[in-house]
Design a protein around this motif. Sequence first.
Motif, PDB file in Angstrom:
ATOM      1  N   ILE A 112      25.549  34.323  43.191  1.00 54.59           N
ATOM      2  CA  ILE A 112      24.421  34.629  41.933  1.00 54.59           C
ATOM      3  C   ILE A 112      24.803  34.430  40.631  1.00 54.59           C
ATOM      4  N   ASP A 113      26.312  34.505  40.018  1.00 65.59           N
ATOM      5  CA  ASP A 113      26.773  33.791  38.801  1.00 65.59           C
ATOM      6  C   ASP A 113      26.606  32.243  38.851  1.00 65.59           C
ATOM      7  N   ALA A 114      27.308  32.057  39.721  1.00 65.21           N
ATOM      8  CA  ALA A 114      27.154  29.658  40.554  1.00 65.21           C
ATOM      9  C   ALA A 114      26.109  29.546  40.024  1.00 65.21           C
ATOM     10  N   LEU A 115      24.433  30.236  40.695  1.00 66.54           N
ATOM     11  CA  LEU A 115      23.339  29.896  40.577  1.00 66.54           C
ATOM     12  C   LEU A 115      22.707  29.736  39.169  1.00 66.54           C
ATOM     13  N   GLY A 116      23.481  31.028  38.559  1.00 66.13           N
ATOM     14  CA  GLY A 116      23.206  31.108  37.278  1.00 66.13           C
ATOM     15  C   GLY A 116      24.297  30.155  35.677  1.00 66.13           C
ATOM     16  N   ALA A 117      24.812  29.539  36.552  1.00 65.21           N
ATOM     17  CA  ALA A 117      24.998  28.808  35.952  1.00 65.21           C
ATOM     18  C   ALA A 117      25.495  27.419  36.108  1.00 65.21           C
ATOM     19  N   MET A 118      24.854  26.529  37.407  1.00 64.85           N
ATOM     20  CA  MET A 118      23.777  25.723  37.569  1.00 64.85           C
ATOM     21  C   MET A 118      22.384  25.073  36.593  1.00 64.85           C
ATOM     22  N   TRP A 119      21.898  26.682  37.449  1.00 66.27           N
ATOM     23  CA  TRP A 119      20.719  27.048  36.596  1.00 66.27           C
ATOM     24  C   TRP A 119      20.977  26.469  34.888  1.00 66.27           C
ATOM     25  N   THR A 120      21.846  27.340  33.996  1.00 61.60           N
ATOM     26  CA  THR A 120      21.906  27.303  33.096  1.00 61.60           C
ATOM     27  C   THR A 120      21.478  25.667  32.136  1.00 61.60           C
ATOM     28  N   ALA A 121      23.203  24.818  33.220  1.00 59.16           N
ATOM     29  CA  ALA A 121      23.412  24.186  32.330  1.00 59.16           C
ATOM     30  C   ALA A 121      22.414  22.601  33.277  1.00 59.16           C
ATOM     31  N   ALA A 122      21.422  23.195  34.112  1.00 63.06           N
ATOM     32  CA  ALA A 122      20.192  22.140  33.841  1.00 63.06           C
ATOM     33  C   ALA A 122      19.040  22.324  33.270  1.00 63.06           C
ATOM     34  N   ALA A 123      19.056  23.678  32.450  1.00 60.95           N
ATOM     35  CA  ALA A 123      18.108  24.096  31.805  1.00 60.95           C
ATOM     36  C   ALA A 123      18.854  23.502  30.030  1.00 60.95           C
ATOM     37  N   LEU A 124      19.956  23.560  30.120  1.00 60.29           N
ATOM     38  CA  LEU A 124      20.600  22.179  28.235  1.00 60.29           C
ATOM     39  C   LEU A 124      20.285  20.989  28.561  1.00 60.29           C
ATOM     40  N   ARG A 125      20.863  20.429  29.616  1.00 59.30           N
ATOM     41  CA  ARG A 125      20.649  19.023  29.916  1.00 59.30           C
ATOM     42  C   ARG A 125      19.402  18.856  29.515  1.00 59.30           C
ATOM     43  N   SER A 126      18.066  19.546  30.643  1.00 65.13           N
ATOM     44  CA  SER A 126      16.442  18.973  30.133  1.00 65.13           C
ATOM     45  C   SER A 126      16.239  19.132  28.614  1.00 65.13           C
ATOM     46  N   GLU A 127      17.278  20.003  28.431  1.00 56.36           N
ATOM     47  CA  GLU A 127      15.939  20.198  26.778  1.00 56.36           C
ATOM     48  C   GLU A 127      16.753  19.351  25.821  1.00 56.36           C
ATOM     49  N   ARG A 128      17.860  18.766  26.229  1.00 54.94           N
ATOM     50  CA  ARG A 128      18.575  17.866  25.447  1.00 54.94           C
ATOM     51  C   ARG A 128      18.144  16.358  25.502  1.00 54.94           C
ATOM     52  N   VAL A 129      17.811  16.357  27.207  1.00 56.25           N
ATOM     53  CA  VAL A 129      16.871  15.304  27.545  1.00 56.25           C
ATOM     54  C   VAL A 129      15.689  15.624  26.396  1.00 56.25           C
ATOM     55  N   ALA A 130      14.551  16.463  26.235  1.00 55.48           N
ATOM     56  CA  ALA A 130      13.216  16.326  25.863  1.00 55.48           C
ATOM     57  C   ALA A 130      13.962  16.206  24.052  1.00 55.48           C
ATOM     58  N   ALA A 131      15.269  16.358  23.580  1.00 58.53           N
ATOM     59  CA  ALA A 131      14.955  16.337  22.451  1.00 58.53           C
ATOM     60  C   ALA A 131      15.674  14.992  21.560  1.00 58.53           C
ATOM     61  N   ASP A 132      15.594  13.991  23.384  1.00 58.88           N
ATOM     62  CA  ASP A 132      16.159  13.020  21.971  1.00 58.88           C
ATOM     63  C   ASP A 132      14.836  12.244  22.462  1.00 58.88           C
TER      64      ASP A 132
END
Length: 107
Positions: A87-107
Amino acid sequence: FAIALFLIVAPNLLLTSLGIEPTHEPWLRLLGIVTLALSFYYILAAYQEVLSFFRWTILGRSTVFVGVSALVVGGAVPAVTVVFADIDALGAMWTAAALRSERVAAD
């Protein structure tokens, strides 16, 4: 948040649902209180959009995954405990993906 409440109020219900022997030790309830406090950090960080906090959690969650997995492999905890690591590993991956998409959206 929900796991924290289970650990505080009815830790043996959670244990037995995972096939782990019930206990009367206070440690699970203490862990529940710590988990509840940590859940407030997550909720407030999300409310305030503190993205750096969520970046930090990727390392923390990955550490939990490695640590719990090592305990399972070493036989220190029941194998079913790996569910929490997953569950923690999936949460880490989900968070990383969300942060990447947030950064892409900001660019």
